[in-house]
Design a protein around this motif. Structure first.
Motif, mmCIF file in Angstrom:
data_model
loop_
_atom_site.group_PDB
_atom_site.id
_atom_site.type_symbol
_atom_site.label_atom_id
_atom_site.label_comp_id
_atom_site.label_asym_id
_atom_site.label_seq_id
_atom_site.Cartn_x
_atom_site.Cartn_y
_atom_site.Cartn_z
ATOM 1 N N ARG A 1 0.819 -1.214 0.000
ATOM 2 C CA ARG A 1 0.000 0.000 0.000
ATOM 3 C C ARG A 1 0.845 1.253 0.000
ATOM 4 N N GLN B 1 -6.131 -12.998 7.347
ATOM 5 C CA GLN B 1 -6.958 -11.786 7.400
ATOM 6 C C GLN B 1 -6.237 -10.800 8.313
ATOM 7 N N ASP B 2 -5.960 -9.613 7.841
ATOM 8 C CA ASP B 2 -5.397 -8.588 8.726
ATOM 9 C C ASP B 2 -5.870 -7.220 8.259
ATOM 10 N N THR B 3 -5.299 -6.164 8.836
ATOM 11 C CA THR B 3 -5.818 -4.831 8.507
ATOM 12 C C THR B 3 -5.604 -4.475 7.057
ATOM 13 N N ALA C 1 -5.644 -6.592 4.336
ATOM 14 C CA ALA C 1 -6.371 -7.354 3.319
ATOM 15 C C ALA C 1 -7.127 -8.528 3.901
ATOM 16 N N SER C 2 -8.172 -8.923 3.164
ATOM 17 C CA SER C 2 -8.928 -10.132 3.491
ATOM 18 C C SER C 2 -8.320 -11.308 2.724
ATOM 19 N N GLU D 1 -9.790 -13.362 0.715
ATOM 20 C CA GLU D 1 -10.263 -13.455 -0.674
ATOM 21 C C GLU D 1 -9.560 -12.436 -1.568
ATOM 22 N N TYR D 2 -9.257 -11.264 -1.000
ATOM 23 C CA TYR D 2 -8.540 -10.268 -1.800
ATOM 24 C C TYR D 2 -7.112 -10.749 -2.057
ATOM 25 N N LEU E 1 -5.337 -11.192 -5.573
ATOM 26 C CA LEU E 1 -4.059 -10.571 -5.927
ATOM 27 C C LEU E 1 -3.048 -11.617 -6.396
#
Lengths: 157, 794, 284
Positions: free
Chosen positions: C187, C256-258, C260-261, C263-264, C268
């Motif tokens: 990010r 799962q964390d802040t 991204a999930s 599924e994302y 990716l």
């Protein structure tokens, strides 16, 4: 306690230190060299950047004992007899600092960058400074200042 | 009448401030060391809400090098309750706020105990020896559910999480709505932000036991206000407290505060009779320094089919966090008058409900209420343009106040003195190459390119120069909005400017020197500016709200005018002429018609020092102070345009170009103005794309370090193309408007509008901030509004 | 913040270091570049009783050739890996990926061995060494052993190293004639990758003869994407690569964390695999 001998900005210091003492706290609290500040706990901000044996490191992520036998250069060791370095001048002339807290680290990182890439592109400057956060300038004038120096014929950053 | 030659004002002077900052000869608060200095460390709550059953500091006290340790209860009486100076409504709920929690902790990070030790390492270790028993309590962690039945109460003694309700209305919104062809309703979310000044906060207190006085050094924006409130809070007489703001490494509102740590350090230095230092780490700062934004904004606009705005209705839920800090309730209200922005309309309704949550308190962050307002109106203007099939620039043009209509009183009751939205917008469109980018955008749609282009528009104004004291009184703010400046012309002709503003990066020393140099006709280099110390500069209201230049800088100019008026009397006497026959130019008085008969202001200063031959009855000084209370606000404005490329495969948004044309009135130092805009835009972009304080389900801050709270670095930000128009303010003699917050206010909606613009062909109507790649991707997948509330990740 | 107190030892040879680790047992930590360990200690998330600093052991630094393999000393810094001509020639993927690790100052201190031993699935280098079929050489009281990369990364922040073992070198088979690419998605520039994909591709007659795909941050360890690798074999055009890349996340269980999930992250992995392979194959 561990005995260390460190040359900082041209002066050799011998001290007994706790192994856990961070280099930044050694510089600031033991030697009183407060020109290099601390901005974070995780080596992200780069405010504490100094040179250790000629390369830029984050002094919050180096132990003082690891600097035993080494040379450290801080922002306070750059200007000689009031003569600023080209980068210091460029930061001033380009308004590359506002509050100035990130400036010591930013200048040390920029020196490192210019040693590795004497003639960087603007993009290379931005990536070269990615480990140094500034909250005031939006970086644009910092990039300009570094590019100014890189365009000078001889790099004496 | 002063005639000044504009030699300095308008020049891009490199700053006087830089010399010590680029060489490391700095004086940050944490650099300060005195003999016998002890270090204070604070144990903080690991829970969002809990009852404190027991605090036992005895094991900490037994450690070598530990001088003292206290629980909240041990020191509650001496510390009082932290002040809130802005209870916006009559019935605002103002909870007790002990600097160290006594019975309950109400956010993760709430102080629980303190230790004092001989060095910072010993103090940090000693914290681990403090024993605390907690009984966890249910927590209120969400603004939108904080008022629901059954939600845990942050302050159970208050019986509600509602802090206040605030309403204002002008015109008949319901009638306007009834006449409208289009009514658009949106809900926008202002995420919680962490201001992240690069210098973490630090406080040093040096007591002098014999006389009972104290010097408190703090990385604060407000040494003067702090002094008053430390006295009120601790009971130490105000004239026994000197507050110094040494070099301060950025603030952005986060150091516009009276912090518990300032009170704690002062009170314990007094109790122990020893100098004390407290410095926060970054991970401590992230929970302990106040946060910003955190609002839910319901906004509704009523318009005619041709785009004419008829009315606007805004309803906010504003997060207070766990306690009211200095200005907490007032922050959203500071935006109340800004929702109508630069647009004409016949009706406006505003309401705001403040709610408590078990999270770090909210207070001022760069722009404070105005970025939120500007975001909402500029976002819905883009949405309305899309709804009406209009170009977003045309829609704005159709509704904005035309330059010939100034001064103009808006539906919110503010009178804008000057502005030229047409000029700034036209210039920005040309620099941006708007039409060409629109063509490229259409081309990419036609070719179903995976990388789409979006164009975002933001035509903002803001109210700067906080604030007329009378207005502040009407708004229930406890203090005034004046600013003081005094000028001393020393016997040798050098000049000292003493300002009540307290800069921390803004370059006041340089700009004030430029103002004084011109007004007095002395060299720029001959002016020294003193600030940030209640002993050296005893009279001031400090730096926040883009007020410093418009009030403090103008006060310098006015003080200089008084100096010249006094000097004129002396010069007339020395030149044996009438005052009315003297010209003042380039620092010298001369007799009209005989220019060889002249006295420089430096000569007059020496003559006044010697005082051998002054006019009868004149006091021997040409020094002067001016305290300026502004009549009104100033209203900078501008047009920001942003082009964003959105990778529809990954959801990543990349800013391709950014153009801003700002009108901040007359410019004292264009280099400083540009720098303020750059930094402001960067922070606004950070809100749009990167930053968010995220809490987990238990109320712990997940983004507790700079590894998780994503402050953009140099590679993450674009090169900004900036230009200006210059429409002088008519409300002050310098024609200045202020610039500190403009960039932040303008840029956030420009960026989000661009992201949404790129995605409109996919049916996307909104992306919640920060517009992360995942949120963009989710919105693309569902092909509908990202504001439906479904969040893949918290 | 301030690290908790510890005993400090600074051995000058591998043997000495190993002896110290063996004596100390579970409570010792090896200090390599320190760029992960020291922040963890400052945040008081790690409390070693003994810190064995291996920075002054010269034999742990440097790059040499050994037949068909490159041998990189565990304490070779990221900076030196990037600059090394042998690495650039024979392990371009490693050089290119290392230049995306953290920032220049961190790369002056941080080391290849330290990054691998830390076994952070969000680190960029584990997936690269995995995809290059690297081997990790550990020395312990019972001598040296060689651990294939696919057996080295055991779990989140857990490697196959025993507490008394020191990672001494990394052996990487020379990748002559392979195209490569590391696609890192993060990010902000200095943030950890949400997902990274390392691709090595060997082409034959315009088709992909063999493709290897390594995944960063798609589980508790770095992973290969065997289904995608198999599907990529024989792919001759971008469409075929894109099709095969759809298999990239098969069998993964990303966290799962802040940022991204799961599924994302899976999405990716597919997109980045396509991009990395196209670039590595020269089809991009």
């Amino acid at each position: 306690m561990t005995h260390i001998s460190v040359k900082v900005d041209g002066t050799t210091y011998e001290d007994e230190v706790e192994p856990r003492l961070l280099l930044i706290h050694y510089l600031r609290d033991r030697l009183g060299l407060t020109g290099t500040p601390i901005g974070c706990d995780t080596s992200n901000c780069g405010a504490c950047t100094v040179e250790l044996d000629g390369t830029a490191v984050k002094s919050c992520t180096v132990l003082a004992v690891q600097a035993d036998g080494s040379e450290v250069t801080t922002v306070q060791g750059l200007a000689h007899d009031g003569e600023l370095t080209a980068l210091q001048r460029a930061f001033h002339e380009r308004h590359a600092l506002q509050c100035g807290y990130c400036t010591p680290g930013m200048i040390m990182a920029a020196r490192d960058l210019l040693r590795e890439h004497p003639h960087p592109t603007p993009d290379e400057v931005r990536h070269g400074l990615e480990g140094n956060l500034c909250r005031c300038t939006g970086y644009q004038n910092i990039v300009r200042a570094v590019l100014d120096v890189s365009e000078e014929e001889e790099v004496t950053a | 009448m002063i005639e000044t030659v504009a030699r300095e004002v308008g020049r891009a002077r490199p700053r006087k401030e830089d010399a010590h900052l680029i060489t490391g000869q700095t004086n940050w608060t944490d650099n300060i060391s005195v003999n016998g200095l002890l270090h204070l460390a604070i144990l903080r709550s690991p829970m969002a809400h809990a009852r404190i059953d027991r605090v036992d500091v005895s094991a900490a006290l037994e450690r070598p090098g530990v001088i003292a340790a206290f629980s909240g209860r041990d020191v509650a009486e001496a510390m009082g309750s932290l002040p809130c100076a802005w209870p916006v409504a009559e019935d605002t709920v103002v909870p007790d706020h002990p600097p160290i929690a006594v019975d309950e902790v109400r956010y993760a990070g709430d102080p629980v105990a303190v230790v004092v030790a001989r060095d910072r390492y010993t103090a940090a270790d000693a914290l681990e020896a403090v024993e605390v028993d907690y009984t966890p309590l249910p927590a209120a962690l969400d603004i939108e559910s904080a008022l629901a039945e059954g939600t845990a109460l942050v302050h159970s003694d208050k019986g509600t999480n509602r802090c206040y309700d605030y309403h204002s209305a002008s015109g008949d919104y319901e009638a306007a709505k009834a006449r409208a062809d289009v009514v658009l309703t949106r809900r926008y979310h202002q995420q919680r932000l962490i201001p992240t000044a690069m210098e973490p906060r630090s406080v040093v207190v040096t007591p002098r036991a014999a006389s009972g006085d104290f010097t408190l050094y703090s990385s604060t924006q407000i040494p003067h206000v702090l002094r008053v409130l430390l006295a009120v809070t601790t009971g130490i007489p105000e004239n026994k407290i000197r507050v110094v703001a040494p070099d301060v490494g950025g603030g952005f509102g986060s150091k516009l505060q009276v912090y518990g740590e300032e009170v704690i350090t002062l009170v314990l230095a007094k109790r122990l009779g020893r100098p004390l230092k407290w410095t926060e780490s970054r991970s401590e700062a992230n929970v302990a320094t106040h946060h910003g934004r955190s609002q839910v904004q319901d906004i509704e606009v009523a318009a005619r089919r041709d785009g004419t705005l008829l009315g606007l209705k805004v309803s906010l839920l504003a997060d207070m966090g766990a306690y009211l800090m200095l200005l907490t309730p007032g922050i959203p209200i500071l935006g109340a008058s800004m929702y109508p922005a630069i647009y004409k309309m016949g009706a406006y309704e505003f309401s705001c409900t403040g709610v408590f949550t078990n999270r770090t308190p909210i207070d001022a962050y760069r722009g404070a209420g105005r970025p939120e307002a500007t975001f909402a109106i500029e976002r819905i203007m883009d949405d309305l343009a899309a709804e009406l099939g209009m170009d977003p620039v045309d829609l704005r043009r159709h509704n904005w106040i035309r330059h010939e209509e100034f001064p103009y009183t808006t539906i919110a009751g503010l009178t804008y003195d000057s502005g030229n939205y047409e000029a700034a917008t036209d210039k920005a469109l040309a620099l941006f190459d708007y039409d060409k980018l629109r063509a490229e955008q259409a081309d990419r749609v036609d070719h179903a390119d995976t990388v789409r282009l979006g164009i975002g528009v933001s035509t903002y104004t803001e109210m700067c120069g906080l604030a007329p004291s009378r207005w502040l009184g009407e708004m229930r703010y406890a203090a005034g909005g004046w600013e003081a400046a005094s000028i001393r012309v020393l016997p040798t002709g050098k000049v000292e400017v003493v300002t009540g503003t307290s800069p921390h990066g803004q370059g006041h020393v340089t700009s004030w020197s430029q103002i004084a140099a011109d007004a007095l006709g002395v060299p720029f280099e001959d002016v020294e500016v003193m600030h940030g110390d209640t002993m050296l500069a005893p009279h001031g209201m400090d730096t926040y709200g883009s007020r410093s230049l418009v009030i403090g800088g103008v006060a310098v100019h006015e003080a200089a005018r008084k100096v010249v008026d006094k000097a004129r009397k002396v010069a007339a006497h020395l030149l044996e002429a009438n005052e009315a026959d003297l010209d003042f130019a380039d620092g010298a008085f001369s007799v009209k018609g005989s220019p060889e008969a002249r006295k420089t202001i430096q000569e007059v200063a020496f003559a006044t020092f010697a005082s051998h031959d002054l006019p009868d009855g004149m006091e021997p000084s040409i020094n002067a102070e001016h305290v300026l209370d502004p009549d009104t606000f100033s209203f900078p404005h501008g047009t920001h345009l942003c082009a964003v490329e959105v990778d529809t495969e990954t959801g990543a948004a990349h800013i391709r170009s950014y153009v801003c044309v700002d009108d901040v009135g007359k410019v004292i130092n264009p280099m400083i103005v540009e720098g303020q805009l750059h930094g402001g835009i960067a922070q606004g972009i950070a809100q749009a794309l990167y930053e968010e304080a995220v809490y987990d389900e238990e109320g712990n801050l997940v983004t507790g370090t700079l590894a998780d709270y994503l402050v953009p670095g140099a590679p993450d930000l674009p090169e900004f193309v900036s230009d200006r128009t210059e429409t002088p303010a008519t409300s002050n003699p310098l024609g200045v408007k202020g610039v500190g917050e403009a960039g932040t206010i303008a840029s956030t909606p420009a960026v989000v509008n661009a992201v949404v613009d790129a995605l409109r062909p996919f049916g996307v109507q909104d992306i919640r901030m920060p517009c992360t790649p995942e949120r963009v991707w989710q919105a693309l997948r569902s092909g509908q509004s990202g504001q439906s509330g479904k969040e893949a990740s918290a | 913040m301030i690290p908790p107190a510890f005993e400090y030892a600074c051995p000058s040879s591998v043997d000495e270091a190993v002896r110290m680790l063996a004596d100390a047992g579970e409570d010792a930590k090896v200090l390599a570049g320190g760029q992960s360990l020291l922040p963890l200690m400052r945040l008081r998330l790690a409390f070693p009783e003994l810190v064995v600093d291996v920075n002054r052991i010269p034999e742990l630094r440097g790059v040499r050739e050994d037949g068909d393999a490159l041998v990189i000393g565990a304490m070779t810094t990221h900076h030196d890996v990037i600059a090394d001509p042998l690495v650039r020639r024979h392990a371009g993927l490693l050089a290119a990926t290392t230049s995306t690790v953290a920032d220049p100052a961190v790369r002056h201190r941080g080391t290849l061995g330290g990054s691998l031993a830390h076994a952070d699935p969000a680190g960029d280098l584990p997936a690269v060494v995995l995809v290059m079929d690297g081997e990790l050489v550990a020395q312990g009281p019972r001598g040296r052993r060689t651990i294939p990369a696919r057996e080295f990364f055991v779990d989140y922040l857990q490697s196959a190293l025993a507490p008394d073992e020191l990672l001494v070198e990394v052996r990487i088979p020379k990748a002559e004639g392979w195209g490569f690419r590391y696609e890192k998605f993060h990010r902000v520039a200095q943030a950890w990758p949400i997902v990274g994909v390392a691709a090595l591709v060997r082409r034959d007659d315009g088709h992909i003869a063999e493709a290897r795909v390594g995944l960063t941050n798609m589980g508790t360890t770095p992973l290969r994407a065997p289904a995608a690798e198999e599907a990529l074999s024989g792919a001759g055009d971008p469409d075929a690569v894109a099709q095969a890349a759809q298999e990239a996340a098969q069998g993964t269980r990303p966290s799962q964390d802040t940022s991204a999930s799961p599924e994302y992250r899976a999405h990716l992995a597919r997109v980045l695999t396509k991009r990395a392979v196209l670039a590595a194959a020269g089809m991009g």
